[in-house]
Design an enzyme around this catalytic site. Structure first.
Site, PDB file in Angstrom:
ATOM      1  N   ARG A 180       0.842  -1.192   0.000  1.00 32.30           N
ATOM      2  CA  ARG A 180       0.000   0.000   0.000  1.00 32.30           C
ATOM      3  C   ARG A 180       0.884   1.252   0.000  1.00 32.30           C
ATOM      4  NH1 ARG A 180      -3.754  -0.975   5.088  1.00 32.30           N
ATOM      5  NH2 ARG A 180      -4.481   1.139   4.559  1.00 32.30           N
ATOM      6  N   CYS A 240      -0.821   5.794   9.412  1.00 30.79           N
ATOM      7  CA  CYS A 240      -1.253   4.507   8.869  1.00 30.79           C
ATOM      8  C   CYS A 240      -2.427   4.768   7.945  1.00 30.79           C
ATOM      9  CB  CYS A 240      -1.608   3.528   9.999  1.00 30.79           C
ATOM     10  SG  CYS A 240      -2.955   4.096  11.060  1.00 30.79           S
TER      11      CYS A 240
END
Length: 284
Positions: A180, A240
């Site tokens: 990601r 995050c």
């Protein structure tokens, strides 16, 4: 107080009057289970449910962002929390949600807070008993919880824009999966691009954990953070997908003896959905 506690040590202090155990489990993107149903079917004796979604800003379009001081105080008191409590968080699956609860309590000024290392799986592996059903909140004869916010532990979008435009000013640690981070894997939230903030360092939160889901020993944590560019004189900002697993990195920094560092609460959910914010991918 060390930020982690073992299942065996927690078992030994269950009967202490000042101990409050909180189950902070939240279903993360991609997980499909009901934390409340799981809690009722089996939890650590005396544990109460700490609903992270409730302990969030109801007016924010972003997932589970920090609530206002008044809301946090009201909910903490409703759970029977008080200034003298020793609060221990756990997660039914491991550490991520418990770390978020731990970080929130510290953000609002309560330092007698720990995380069960390895979460409920570690408790069960130790052969310790569970309770079922709801846990009533006992009447309190102690002074109620008082919030004392420490906003230096919190970063917003404007702070992060300043940091990315001043390379080297702070170390941005990204707890998402590496794919990601590079843009090679999609985000779990539909329509959101993957990638990372300029200058950020990839540090999947699982890097800090052993194979059984416990936090690595302090000397190993220090090696991991040093390899990422952490220095004693440098500020770290943990980020995050939505501010949850970033708190695992913040917990790891404290467990490593590297001090308290900030969390970017909006994290990638805010950054990637804000027009004009720079996004870097491996192919950029």
């Amino acid at each position: 107080m060390h930020p982690l506690i073992s299942a065996e040590d927690l078992d030994r202090c269950l009967s202490h009057d000042d101990v409050v155990i909180l189950d902070a489990t939240q279903a993360l993107p991609g997980q499909k289970f009901d934390p409340q149903t799981c809690f009722l079917s089996g939890h650590i004796p005396g544990a109460r449910r700490f609903d992270i979604d409730a302990f969030s800003d109801p007016d924010s379009p972003l997932p589970h962002t920090v609530p206002g001081q008044a809301r946090f105080t009201r909910l903490a008191r409703a759970l029977g929390l008080h200034d003298g409590a020793r609060i221990i968080f756990y997660d039914q699956k491991g550490v991520a949600c418990a770390a978020r609860g731990w970080w929130l309590m510290g953000l609002f000024g309560h330092d007698r807070t720990q995380v069960l290392d390895g979460g409920l799986p570690a408790w069960q592996e130790a052969g310790l008993r569970l309770e079922t059903g709801p846990t009533p909140v006992p009447a309190q004869d102690t002074p109620p919880f008082v919030a004392r916010p420490r906003m230096r532990r919190l970063k917003g979008l404007g702070d992060m824009l300043d940091i990315v435009h001043a390379p080297g000013s702070s170390l941005i640690l990204d707890a998402r999966a590496h794919g990601r981070f590079t843009g090679e894997q999609p985000e779990p939230r539909a329509g959101m691009p993957s990638g990372h903030m300029p200058g950020a360092t990839s540090m999947p939160y699982t890097t800090l954990l052993t194979a059984d889901g416990r936090m690595r020993p302090p000397h190993e944590l220090r090696q991991v953070f040093a390899a990422a560019g952490m220095r004693p004189d440098r500020e770290a900002v943990c980020t995050c997908g939505s501010g949850m697993t970033a708190c695992v990195l913040a917990l790891g920094l404290v467990a490593a003896g590297l001090g308290q560092h900030a969390v970017y609460d909006g994290s990638w959910a805010e950054w990637a959905s804000t027009p004009g914010t720079p996004i870097v991918t491996r192919n950029a």
